[in-house]
Design a protein around this motif. Structure first.
Motif, mmCIF file in Angstrom:
data_model
loop_
_atom_site.group_PDB
_atom_site.id
_atom_site.type_symbol
_atom_site.label_atom_id
_atom_site.label_comp_id
_atom_site.label_asym_id
_atom_site.label_seq_id
_atom_site.Cartn_x
_atom_site.Cartn_y
_atom_site.Cartn_z
ATOM 1 N N LEU A 46 0.834 -1.207 0.000
ATOM 2 C CA LEU A 46 0.000 0.000 0.000
ATOM 3 C C LEU A 46 0.865 1.252 0.000
ATOM 4 C CD1 LEU A 46 -3.109 0.719 0.243
ATOM 5 C CD2 LEU A 46 -2.649 1.072 2.664
ATOM 6 N N LEU A 47 1.920 1.235 0.792
ATOM 7 C CA LEU A 47 2.811 2.395 0.866
ATOM 8 C C LEU A 47 3.486 2.654 -0.470
ATOM 9 C CD1 LEU A 47 4.097 4.553 2.696
ATOM 10 C CD2 LEU A 47 5.872 2.892 3.263
ATOM 11 N N ILE A 48 3.958 1.598 -1.111
ATOM 12 C CA ILE A 48 4.609 1.757 -2.418
ATOM 13 C C ILE A 48 3.609 2.248 -3.459
ATOM 14 C CG2 ILE A 48 5.774 0.518 -4.284
ATOM 15 C CD1 ILE A 48 6.956 -1.332 -2.163
ATOM 16 N N THR A 49 2.398 1.704 -3.415
ATOM 17 C CA THR A 49 1.367 2.114 -4.370
ATOM 18 C C THR A 49 1.011 3.582 -4.217
ATOM 19 O OG1 THR A 49 0.442 -0.127 -4.334
ATOM 20 C CG2 THR A 49 -0.966 1.613 -5.211
ATOM 21 N N SER A 50 1.080 4.088 -2.989
ATOM 22 C CA SER A 50 0.695 5.487 -2.754
ATOM 23 C C SER A 50 1.627 6.467 -3.456
ATOM 24 C CB SER A 50 0.676 5.781 -1.252
ATOM 25 O OG SER A 50 1.988 5.773 -0.712
ATOM 26 N N PHE A 51 2.815 6.017 -3.839
ATOM 27 C CA PHE A 51 3.748 6.884 -4.570
ATOM 28 C C PHE A 51 3.675 6.659 -6.079
ATOM 29 C CE2 PHE A 51 5.758 6.561 -0.357
ATOM 30 C CZ PHE A 51 5.848 7.912 -0.049
ATOM 31 N N GLY A 52 2.732 5.816 -6.521
ATOM 32 C CA GLY A 52 2.604 5.526 -7.941
ATOM 33 C C GLY A 52 1.889 6.626 -8.690
ATOM 34 N N VAL A 53 1.802 6.436 -10.005
ATOM 35 C CA VAL A 53 1.147 7.396 -10.885
ATOM 36 C C VAL A 53 0.052 6.659 -11.639
ATOM 37 C CG1 VAL A 53 1.401 8.973 -12.844
ATOM 38 C CG2 VAL A 53 3.231 8.769 -11.144
ATOM 39 N N ASN A 54 -1.156 7.191 -11.580
ATOM 40 C CA ASN A 54 -2.278 6.555 -12.249
ATOM 41 C C ASN A 54 -2.150 6.679 -13.766
ATOM 42 O OD1 ASN A 54 -4.791 5.146 -11.915
ATOM 43 N ND2 ASN A 54 -5.832 6.987 -12.653
ATOM 44 N N PHE A 66 8.402 7.270 -7.504
ATOM 45 C CA PHE A 66 8.456 7.971 -6.215
ATOM 46 C C PHE A 66 7.944 9.384 -6.423
ATOM 47 C CE2 PHE A 66 10.361 10.187 -2.633
ATOM 48 C CZ PHE A 66 10.045 9.319 -1.605
ATOM 49 N N ASN A 67 6.641 9.544 -6.157
ATOM 50 C CA ASN A 67 5.968 10.788 -6.475
ATOM 51 C C ASN A 67 5.066 11.192 -5.317
ATOM 52 O OD1 ASN A 67 4.727 12.958 -7.630
ATOM 53 N ND2 ASN A 67 3.691 11.826 -9.259
ATOM 54 N N TRP A 68 5.302 12.370 -4.734
ATOM 55 C CA TRP A 68 4.504 12.865 -3.615
ATOM 56 C C TRP A 68 3.212 13.542 -4.065
ATOM 57 C CZ3 TRP A 68 5.600 11.886 1.408
ATOM 58 C CH2 TRP A 68 6.891 11.447 1.713
ATOM 59 N N GLN A 69 2.986 13.620 -5.353
ATOM 60 C CA GLN A 69 1.855 14.395 -5.861
ATOM 61 C C GLN A 69 0.521 13.838 -5.388
ATOM 62 O OE1 GLN A 69 2.396 17.263 -7.438
ATOM 63 N NE2 GLN A 69 0.187 17.644 -7.269
ATOM 64 N N ASN A 70 0.429 12.518 -5.213
ATOM 65 C CA ASN A 70 -0.833 11.936 -4.733
ATOM 66 C C ASN A 70 -1.221 12.502 -3.374
ATOM 67 O OD1 ASN A 70 -1.309 10.163 -6.921
ATOM 68 N ND2 ASN A 70 0.223 8.744 -6.126
ATOM 69 N N TYR A 71 -0.251 12.624 -2.476
ATOM 70 C CA TYR A 71 -0.529 13.155 -1.141
ATOM 71 C C TYR A 71 -0.933 14.619 -1.214
ATOM 72 C CZ TYR A 71 1.485 8.901 0.803
ATOM 73 O OH TYR A 71 1.723 7.599 1.140
ATOM 74 N N VAL A 72 -0.270 15.374 -2.062
ATOM 75 C CA VAL A 72 -0.618 16.789 -2.216
ATOM 76 C C VAL A 72 -2.045 16.927 -2.757
ATOM 77 C CG1 VAL A 72 -0.050 18.940 -3.419
ATOM 78 C CG2 VAL A 72 1.785 17.446 -2.582
ATOM 79 N N ASP A 73 -2.369 16.113 -3.753
ATOM 80 C CA ASP A 73 -3.688 16.218 -4.388
ATOM 81 C C ASP A 73 -4.814 15.819 -3.435
ATOM 82 O OD1 ASP A 73 -2.469 17.036 -6.693
ATOM 83 O OD2 ASP A 73 -2.513 15.068 -7.660
ATOM 84 N N VAL A 74 -4.646 14.714 -2.721
ATOM 85 C CA VAL A 74 -5.745 14.240 -1.867
ATOM 86 C C VAL A 74 -5.948 15.151 -0.656
ATOM 87 C CG1 VAL A 74 -5.490 11.855 -2.610
ATOM 88 C CG2 VAL A 74 -4.245 12.630 -0.585
ATOM 89 N N ILE A 75 -4.860 15.731 -0.138
ATOM 90 C CA ILE A 75 -5.013 16.673 0.973
ATOM 91 C C ILE A 75 -5.752 17.925 0.509
ATOM 92 C CG2 ILE A 75 -3.774 18.203 2.544
ATOM 93 C CD1 ILE A 75 -1.624 16.054 2.785
ATOM 94 N N ALA A 76 -5.390 18.422 -0.661
ATOM 95 C CA ALA A 76 -6.020 19.636 -1.174
ATOM 96 C C ALA A 76 -7.493 19.410 -1.513
ATOM 97 C CB ALA A 76 -5.269 20.123 -2.412
ATOM 98 N N GLU A 77 -7.827 18.210 -2.008
ATOM 99 C CA GLU A 77 -9.184 17.962 -2.486
ATOM 100 C C GLU A 77 -10.107 17.396 -1.420
ATOM 101 O OE1 GLU A 77 -11.432 15.650 -6.197
ATOM 102 O OE2 GLU A 77 -9.239 15.567 -5.976
ATOM 103 N N TYR A 78 -9.565 16.587 -0.519
ATOM 104 C CA TYR A 78 -10.437 15.836 0.388
ATOM 105 C C TYR A 78 -10.256 16.205 1.857
ATOM 106 C CZ TYR A 78 -11.109 12.978 -3.758
ATOM 107 O OH TYR A 78 -11.406 12.550 -5.028
ATOM 108 N N TRP A 79 -9.684 17.364 2.162
ATOM 109 C CA TRP A 79 -9.551 17.742 3.568
ATOM 110 C C TRP A 79 -10.907 17.927 4.264
ATOM 111 C CZ3 TRP A 79 -11.646 22.271 5.259
ATOM 112 C CH2 TRP A 79 -11.889 23.270 4.311
ATOM 113 N N PRO A 80 -11.975 18.370 3.562
ATOM 114 C CA PRO A 80 -13.273 18.435 4.275
ATOM 115 C C PRO A 80 -13.760 17.067 4.728
ATOM 116 C CG PRO A 80 -13.343 19.760 2.268
ATOM 117 C CD PRO A 80 -12.109 18.933 2.199
ATOM 118 N N GLN A 81 -13.554 16.032 3.905
ATOM 119 C CA GLN A 81 -13.961 14.684 4.291
ATOM 120 C C GLN A 81 -13.141 14.164 5.467
ATOM 121 O OE1 GLN A 81 -13.647 15.732 1.197
ATOM 122 N NE2 GLN A 81 -15.556 15.271 0.142
#
Length: 303
Positions: A46-54, A66-81
């Motif tokens: 799961l940890l390795i997959t989280s750095f993947g690119v769709n 090795f890409n941090w963009q997923n974390y940046v995107d989900v925090i920006a989009e889903y912080w209300p949830q």
């Protein structure tokens, strides 16, 4: 000669200890292998997959990078949830504590001399476990439906209008979470209060303490391990719950929790990297909250 004799004696003494340690390791090995296979390996994946690119060119495909963009995107989009999930879980935990503590005290302290009634009530506490989590939630959906008895009664007495409803609201979601996790709160509280020495309560009364003072200075501090255990067993799964807030059960788009987003990412939009990033973030935040909470309450031994 004397030195060699002592060395032989020490070797003979150490030999049973070594055998005991090997036996202990052999007994632990199946459990360690199970944890490594079904927890550690999936977590690393799961940890390795989280750095993947769709890969949008192919359904459900992604490539590792090795890409941090997923974390940046989900925090920006889903912080209300995220905030909504922790808020709902906090409310459900508090309500479950307020409901479960009197129940656990009544069973564990008041009925201590009546084992038959006590055991019967304990069975009633765990009785919801005999029915599927989904079925219990669906039952409440039917009761809270616009055509159901609860809304009908509230409309009859004038508290609800024709356009008012319960399902799809934050109240319904928090109610469902509270109801479903009450046994997880009650049982640790009962286990803690069952060991309470009632002579301490009598001594407090003899020292002219009021019932309120006895509770806050004697009963509650002694039951704190049960409170901490119960709140953790309730808060942690409630935060990641995706059943109660689902539109198919008690929720609506306005009550979406982070568990619903993760479910959608995994099963509907099939964006595994973002789903993995959301899961890792949720685990990390929960670990930070739980660690701080346990240390603030002085029950570090529960970690």
């Amino acid at each position: 000669m004397a030195m060699s004799a002592l060395a032989v004696a020490d070797t003979k003494k150490a030999s049973p200890q070594r055998r005991a340690s090997w036996v202990a390791f052999a007994l632990l090995l199946p459990g360690l292998a199970y944890l490594a296979l079904f927890f550690l390996v999936p977590f690393v994946s799961l940890l390795i997959t989280s750095f993947g690119v769709n890969d949008t060119s192919q359904y459900g495909a992604f490539y590792y990078a090795f890409n941090w963009q997923n974390y940046v995107d989900v925090i920006a989009e889903y912080w209300p949830q995220f905030l909504r999930s922790f808020w709902y879980a906090l409310l459900a935990t508090l309500f479950a504590l307020l409901i479960s503590y009197p129940i656990a005290y009544f069973i564990g302290v008041v009925l201590r001399d009546r084992p038959l009634i006590r055991n019967l009530l304990l069975v009633l506490v765990i009785a919801p476990f005999f029915i599927s989590f989904l079925l219990r939630t669906l039952a409440w959906k039917a009761l809270f439906a616009d055509e159901g008895p609860v809304v009908g009664f509230l409309q009859t007495i004038g508290l609800f209008g024709p356009q008012d409803h319960i399902t799809g609201t934050g109240f319904a979601v928090v109610f469902g979470l509270t109801y479903n996790f009450i046994p997880f709160m009650t049982l640790p509280l009962f286990a803690s209060l069952d060991r309470l020495d009632t002579r301490l309560l009598e001594a407090s009364s003899d020292l002219y303490a009021t019932p309120g003072q006895t509770f806050w200075r004697v009963t509650f501090p002694l039951s704190l391990p049960g409170v901490v255990s119960g709140t953790l067993l309730t808060f942690i799964p409630a935060t990641g719950d995706y059943v109660n807030a689902s539109q198919a059960f008690l929720g609506s788009p306005s009550t979406t929790m982070i568990g619903n987003v993760i479910q959608s990412k995994f099963l509907i939009t099939v964006n595994y990297p973002q789903a993995a990033a959301l899961s890792i973030l949720l685990m990390a935040v929960i670990l930070i909250i739980v660690g701080s909470y346990v240390r603030r309450t002085g029950t570090d031994d529960l970690l």
